[in-house]
Enzyme design. Structure first.
Site, mmCIF file in Angstrom:
data_model
loop_
_atom_site.group_PDB
_atom_site.id
_atom_site.type_symbol
_atom_site.label_atom_id
_atom_site.label_comp_id
_atom_site.label_asym_id
_atom_site.label_seq_id
_atom_site.Cartn_x
_atom_site.Cartn_y
_atom_site.Cartn_z
ATOM 1 N N CYS A 137 38.462 41.326 36.628
ATOM 2 C CA CYS A 137 38.697 41.926 35.306
ATOM 3 C C CYS A 137 40.159 42.325 35.178
ATOM 4 O O CYS A 137 40.798 42.692 36.156
ATOM 5 C CB CYS A 137 37.875 43.202 35.125
ATOM 6 S SG CYS A 137 36.165 43.079 35.586
ATOM 7 N N ASP A 138 40.644 42.299 33.960
ATOM 8 C CA ASP A 138 41.950 42.872 33.674
ATOM 9 C C ASP A 138 42.017 43.196 32.191
ATOM 10 O O ASP A 138 41.272 42.624 31.387
ATOM 11 C CB ASP A 138 43.100 41.941 34.053
ATOM 12 C CG ASP A 138 44.405 42.706 34.158
ATOM 13 O OD1 ASP A 138 44.578 43.426 35.170
ATOM 14 O OD2 ASP A 138 45.232 42.643 33.238
ATOM 15 N N GLN A 139 42.886 44.129 31.866
ATOM 16 C CA GLN A 139 43.066 44.525 30.470
ATOM 17 C C GLN A 139 44.548 44.709 30.206
ATOM 18 O O GLN A 139 45.254 45.308 31.013
ATOM 19 C CB GLN A 139 42.317 45.826 30.185
ATOM 20 C CG GLN A 139 42.374 46.251 28.730
ATOM 21 C CD GLN A 139 41.606 47.542 28.501
ATOM 22 O OE1 GLN A 139 41.949 48.575 29.060
ATOM 23 N NE2 GLN A 139 40.572 47.479 27.693
#
Length: 199
Positions: free
Chosen positions: A75-77
């Site tokens: 995941c990354d944002q």
């Protein structure tokens, strides 16, 4: 046959989302230098959505290579305001500056999730939320940072909508799970398709 799931993150928030959804998994941190991965992407004109996806993929692949046979969730944002990309603030003054810069404007949260197994990408997804912040004066920003403390340093944008950070906003367009950094509904659908969870 049960497939082992690994979350390539030590984020307590992402772990809580998966646990609350009834998913069994373990966690492992990816051994990548995010800023080193990002730098050439920005130079080549990658979008904030691209950057989030590539970072999520790098994390998932790194951890999947160390966990043979497991399906790994990366995941990354990213937070973007026009062409500017923001990172987690490194201290309270940086948090204050971020909030002043995004105050009264609409920024974009780009949340990416990737599945990988044995060093190969199985699936990737990016969801976007548009966040319109109220006009915040310097006094309010100072009081907010004083109240939330180090929580301001744990999230890009220096806020968490699941706490007092919700008071910073006048309008939000987007899925809650996108905002907190894990597009859960598309992820669950893909985990069912991959037969990683019951469905």
């Amino acid at each position: 046959m049960t497939v082992k799931l690994v979350l390539a993150s030590k984020s307590p928030f992402r772990s809580a989302l998966l646990k609350n959804a009834g998913i069994e998994f373990s966690t492992a941190s990816a051994d990548i230098d995010e800023r080193a991965v990002e730098a050439p992407l920005y130079e080549s004109g990658a979008t904030p959505e691209d950057v989030a996806q590539i970072l999520a993929e790098a994390k998932a692949i790194d951890v999947s290579e160390k966990n043979p046979g497991a399906v790994v969730i990366g995941c990354d944002q990213t937070l973007s305001l026009g062409d500017e990309i923001f990172h987690k603030p490194h201290d309270m003054e940086a948090a204050r500056r971020q909030l002043q810069k995004i105050s009264g404007k609409t920024h974009q949260l780009n949340s990416a999730v990737v599945l990988a197994r044995d060093g190969k990408t199985l699936w990737r997804h990016v969801s976007i939320a548009h966040m319109t912040m109220r006009d915040l004066d310097a006094g309010f920003i100072g009081r907010y940072i004083g109240r939330v403390g180090d929580i301001a340093l744990s999230s890009v944008g220096a806020y968490q909508v699941e706490g007092p950070g919700i008071q910073l906003f006048e309008k939000i367009d987007g899925d809650y799970f996108t905002i907190v950094g894990l597009p859960l509904l598309p992820l669950l659908a893909e985990l069912r398709r991959e037969k990683c969870i019951d469905g």
